[in-house]
Design a protein around this motif. Structure first.
Motif, short mmCIF file in Angstrom:
data_model
loop_
_atom_site.label_atom_id
_atom_site.label_comp_id
_atom_site.label_asym_id
_atom_site.label_seq_id
_atom_site.Cartn_x
_atom_site.Cartn_y
_atom_site.Cartn_z
N TRP A 173 0.85 -1.32 -0.07
CA TRP A 173 0.16 0.10 0.53
C TRP A 173 0.50 1.20 -0.30
O TRP A 173 1.95 1.54 0.70
N PRO A 174 -0.13 2.72 -0.55
CA PRO A 174 0.68 3.93 -0.65
C PRO A 174 1.70 4.26 1.00
O PRO A 174 0.90 3.91 1.62
N LYS A 175 3.16 4.80 1.20
CA LYS A 175 3.93 5.13 1.98
C LYS A 175 2.59 5.65 2.75
O LYS A 175 2.59 5.53 4.45
N TYR A 176 2.31 6.80 2.43
CA TYR A 176 1.65 7.67 3.20
C TYR A 176 0.55 7.50 3.79
O TYR A 176 -1.31 7.38 2.65
N ILE A 177 -0.33 7.81 4.66
CA ILE A 177 -1.82 7.66 5.43
C ILE A 177 -3.05 8.12 4.12
O ILE A 177 -4.57 7.88 3.78
N THR A 178 -2.64 9.57 4.22
CA THR A 178 -3.46 10.54 3.51
C THR A 178 -3.45 9.96 1.65
O THR A 178 -4.64 10.18 0.73
N GLN A 179 -1.98 8.82 0.96
CA GLN A 179 -2.46 8.47 -0.41
C GLN A 179 -3.20 7.28 0.12
O GLN A 179 -3.99 6.77 -1.04
N ARG A 180 -3.38 6.72 1.05
CA ARG A 180 -3.85 4.98 1.47
C ARG A 180 -5.42 4.76 1.76
O ARG A 180 -6.96 4.81 1.09
N SER B 268 1.94 -0.12 -6.50
CA SER B 268 1.23 -0.62 -5.07
C SER B 268 -0.22 -1.82 -5.13
O SER B 268 -0.42 -1.93 -7.01
N PHE C 221 1.11 5.74 -7.61
CA PHE C 221 1.15 6.39 -5.97
C PHE C 221 3.21 6.56 -5.78
O PHE C 221 3.90 6.14 -5.14
#
Length: 213
Positions: free
Chosen positions: A83-90, A153, A149
């Motif tokens: 999954w993407p690293k940053y929570i805003t991307q996830r 992912s 992203f």
């Protein structure tokens, strides 16, 4: 691990799980079954209550549904790296939208890697394509000529069959959206799947949509 999949030419859900596992170099044994045949159902019912692919066996654990398999691999083997690293991307990783949406597109434009086809699309399918186009353009605005992203992912694995469909049915995209498609098509792991799909000779009539070009 043991992954059961369908025809590589047609089975878009199988591709999603296979692609994620292959892209991250997760070792697994592969069993490919011909869709919509007695052998397909007879083989799967030996192990799985639900006779659908993809289906994964890992020790005593059975997992089916492509997104569930991807989530399991991410948690069990990748420490969350899929999954993407940053929570805003996830939060906007788009996989659930693909998993539960775009029903008209999926029905009217079944994955068929060997074919080049023309289809007359419904207004609902055209709306689906417009939304796909919007997603591709938005992501390329942030990560040009990269995965959704930046790093590969689960989101990319979920949309790979859409990229193949757009090619099969010759859907015209903007340069920005086409840029993502071209980037995905250059992936060596995807090219391995495509090469193997092109050697298949089985015909699944319900997935032979449209007229040849």
């Amino acid at each position: 691990m043991h992954l059961f999949i369908g025809n590589k030419n047609y089975s878009s859900w199988s591709l999603r799980a296979w692609y994620l596992m292959s892209k991250f170099n997760i070792p697994f044994e592969e069993t490919q079954l011909v869709l919509d045949t007695p052998d397909f159902y007879n083989e799967l019912k030996k192990t799985f209550a639900l006779q659908k692919v993809p289906a994964l066996i890992d020790g005593d654990l059975q997992v089916w549904d492509s997104l569930a398999i991807c989530e399991y691999i991410n948690d069990a083997y990748l420490s969350g790296a899929a999954w993407p690293k940053y929570i805003t991307q996830r939060a906007k990783a788009l996989s659930a939208e693909m998993h539960s949406g775009f029903m008209a597109l999926r029905s009217e434009m079944p994955m068929n890697i060997r074919a080049t086809r023309k289809v007359d699309l419904s207004s609902e399918a055209l709306k689906d394509i417009a939304r796909i186009h919007e997603i591709f353009v938005q992501q390329q605005d942030v990560f040009p000529n990269e995965w959704f992203f930046g790093d590969f992912s689960i989101a990319d694995a979920m949309y790979v069959p859409i990229v193949l469909r757009l090619k099969t049915y010759q859907i015209t995209l903007s340069p920005e959206a086409q840029q993502y498609c071209d980037f995905v098509m250059r992936c060596p792991v995807l090219q391995t799947w495509i090469t193997q799909a092109l050697t298949e000779t089985d015909i699944v009539e319900c997935d032979e949509a449209g007229t040849p070009v």
